[in-house]
Design a protein around this motif. Structure first.
Motif, PDB file in Angstrom:
ATOM      1  N   GLY D  54     -13.549-127.342  19.668  1.00 47.09           N
ATOM      2  CA  GLY D  54     -12.157-126.888  19.623  1.00 47.09           C
ATOM      3  C   GLY D  54     -11.877-126.072  18.368  1.00 47.09           C
ATOM      4  O   GLY D  54     -11.224-125.025  18.426  1.00 47.09           O
ATOM      5  N   ILE D  55     -12.376-126.548  17.234  1.00 49.91           N
ATOM      6  CA  ILE D  55     -12.192-125.825  15.964  1.00 49.91           C
ATOM      7  C   ILE D  55     -12.861-124.455  16.042  1.00 49.91           C
ATOM      8  O   ILE D  55     -12.272-123.439  15.659  1.00 49.91           O
ATOM      9  CB  ILE D  55     -12.780-126.648  14.793  1.00 49.91           C
ATOM     10  N   TRP D  57     -13.561-122.706  18.691  1.00 42.36           N
ATOM     11  CA  TRP D  57     -12.833-121.841  19.608  1.00 42.36           C
ATOM     12  C   TRP D  57     -11.593-121.282  18.912  1.00 42.36           C
ATOM     13  O   TRP D  57     -11.294-120.091  18.985  1.00 42.36           O
ATOM     14  CB  TRP D  57     -12.440-122.600  20.887  1.00 42.36           C
ATOM     15  N   ASN D  58     -10.877-122.174  18.212  1.00 45.92           N
ATOM     16  CA  ASN D  58      -9.664-121.821  17.490  1.00 45.92           C
ATOM     17  C   ASN D  58      -9.930-120.747  16.428  1.00 45.92           C
ATOM     18  O   ASN D  58      -9.237-119.725  16.365  1.00 45.92           O
ATOM     19  CB  ASN D  58      -9.164-123.096  16.816  1.00 45.92           C
ATOM     20  N   HIS D  60     -12.561-118.788  16.214  1.00 42.63           N
ATOM     21  CA  HIS D  60     -13.075-117.610  16.908  1.00 42.63           C
ATOM     22  C   HIS D  60     -11.898-116.792  17.452  1.00 42.63           C
ATOM     23  O   HIS D  60     -11.873-115.566  17.332  1.00 42.63           O
ATOM     24  CB  HIS D  60     -13.971-118.075  18.054  1.00 42.63           C
ATOM     25  N   HIS D  61     -10.947-117.488  18.028  1.00 40.74           N
ATOM     26  CA  HIS D  61      -9.715-116.887  18.536  1.00 40.74           C
ATOM     27  C   HIS D  61      -9.010-116.112  17.419  1.00 40.74           C
ATOM     28  O   HIS D  61      -8.655-114.941  17.591  1.00 40.74           O
ATOM     29  CB  HIS D  61      -8.822-118.020  19.056  1.00 40.74           C
ATOM     30  N   HIS D  62      -8.807-116.746  16.264  1.00 40.11           N
ATOM     31  CA  HIS D  62      -8.151-116.089  15.132  1.00 40.11           C
ATOM     32  C   HIS D  62      -8.963-114.879  14.669  1.00 40.11           C
ATOM     33  O   HIS D  62      -8.415-113.809  14.423  1.00 40.11           O
ATOM     34  CB  HIS D  62      -8.007-117.060  13.950  1.00 40.11           C
TER      35      HIS D  62
END
Lengths: 191, 191, 191, 191
Positions: D54-55, D57-58, D60-62
């Motif tokens: 989750g971290i 992905w988060n 990576h998203h940013h």
């Protein structure tokens, strides 16, 4: 017809393929370093296949980027490519579990060869749709790299029965050749 | 309501279905050609199901392309279709492992039949939403191909108990019939 | 921050969850109808969970559709929801394989309860971000349906130890309640 | 070159990774609470890895949100990161099944360390592409948090052989440190 869903579906299939391969690396029941040793060939086999799926995703990305439209024939040419790639988790597991013995190494190469041919068919279907003078056709050109890859696979398969490690080295060679990004398409797109 | 996420979710589910089927082809523990022989029927069964999921993805792609909007009823009609398709990895594995025996072949056909009915319901739900005179409705027309498929499945299921290979040949026949891209929707869209 | 990738990632996770559940339905080694009989409770359990994941996807679709933006808190509230939903394949398999015995049915309900609470937290996080007077807040309203669901789960869990089938009937009841599309959000969006 | 497909493919891979981990939590054959007890360490290990994916992905998203374009080098830097993350289901299962013994805990940390290094390489590749004065470079800054994480992993690995639970506590510490959303990128984007 829109290429967006073709990309999305291919991304989905490739993402699942690249990830489920790791399921073949069964976690050992003992917490010792020795318990990991039999997994070394499984891991090596996984790394090779991970790189190959990465290369296909990368090339597919470039190819579809230069594509303006798709039709029924290209949808099926794409599914045909995905079919051979979907067999890679199987051949990877067989080759890894059997420590790079002759038959698994040969069958691994056959699937790579058939995936290479399927990619070639996909490029031809796309060129036919866009026309010989299209930017897509120019950017792909004669596709020497794809043809050389297929020849190397074809040479590696019989070699696997004499010296499996030479066939393995050939597969690594092709992977390295492709890791260098394709300047042809990038150059044409930049113009 | 937007059709984008319906497409994305369906693509995701179909991509996972088409890929996890290959997990049923367990890699043999021996590195010999003979060890692959029992997998031939598993592979054949996989190829057939791969083509079927490919056909459904293809038709779904065409259908949603002609669709302008979705509502609650179509979302559920779509999930209903995905439910039957999600059982295909199970029936594929059962049929492949048991070398195309009567019951597995019949159950394989039942799932195909129910998926066919679910696709029919989805088209009806979309036509109801867009209206009888809409481009979508015109492009689907009377959907003879879908109706013929359902009739062939219905004929194949009892035949599986007499001659499983005839039922299997019927499934292949339907697949070939669908491999030819649907000219109805393409024609209407082109206008 | 853009909601597109949140939707894409959630669609991906939900698509994998809904599909890998079917892997628990192991194909029997015998080609007889009798061999399918022990799978009936696995299938029933799969159908229930398929509908639940479908409902969550559907509601998530509606909720995110009404959403204008996301922030760190909503990303984590969403991952928290996906975490509980990711346990559903496990509880589904346990409940199905053990023919709806007390503990598996109770644990199945606990995961549903925690997923319901996680969805509630997600709606609160989104309302906090958009403001109490926002169309999103108006469309969700008091969320009676969500609150009633949580109460039914809470009642079903202890009941599972007395009569597991009553708890199961409660889970089916909640599913039916949600199958009816949410008119609140649709109404507000239509305005 | 477009970043859309890089995001879509990464989302797909991360969605599959986060979901197939749960397949390692095999449902017990008995319907008792006692049958769940051996799964506690598997569940704890799953929760930790779920939060880590989750971290990533988060973050990576940013990171990709602040990115304007990608090239061949960043595609491969991204695949390199996904490779190490794809090993997390394996290390999670090994650590969980062996109740947090020394070697599994150490190997779990090594994979986290290598994923951390891969993320660092990805940020460097993106900064090189966008230039040192770009908003992306400014928003990442010196990336102290990433560097501290790598140092904590490096410290935890040898500690795992003395006291595995201390190493485990270190992994939890890093996770908590990252759960707080990254204000650097958000601040720069807001300007």
């Amino acid at each position: 017809m829109n290429k967006g869903r073709l990309e999305a579906f291919s991304d989905g299939v490739l993402a699942v393929i690249i990830t489920i391969m790791v399921l073949e690396m069964k976690s050992p029941h003992e917490p010792s370093l020795a318990a990991l040793r039999p997994l070394i060939s499984v891991l090596l086999s996984y790394v090779l296949s991970f790189v190959y799926i990465g290369i296909y995703w990368n090339n597919h990305h470039h190819l579809l980027h230069a594509t303006q439209r798709v039709n029924g024939a290209t949808l099926w040419a794409n599914l045909h490519l995905l079919f051979w790639l979907s067999l890679i988790p199987f051949t990877t597991a067989w080759m890894g579990e059997n420590h790079f013995e002759a038959w698994p190494v040969a069958v691994y190469g056959m699937v790579l060869l058939l995936a290479g041919v399927a990619y070639f068919i996909l490029t031809k279907a796309l060129i036919k749709l866009h026309g010989r003078g299209s930017p897509l056709a120019t950017s792909i050109g004669r596709d020497r790299k794809g043809q050389i890859s297929i020849m190397i696979y074809a040479a590696a398969i019989p070699l696997a029965f004499a010296r499996p490690w030479i066939a393995g080295a050939f597969y690594v060679l092709v992977a390295i050749m492709w890791l260098i990004p394709d300047p042809r398409i990038e150059r044409t797109l930049a113009q």
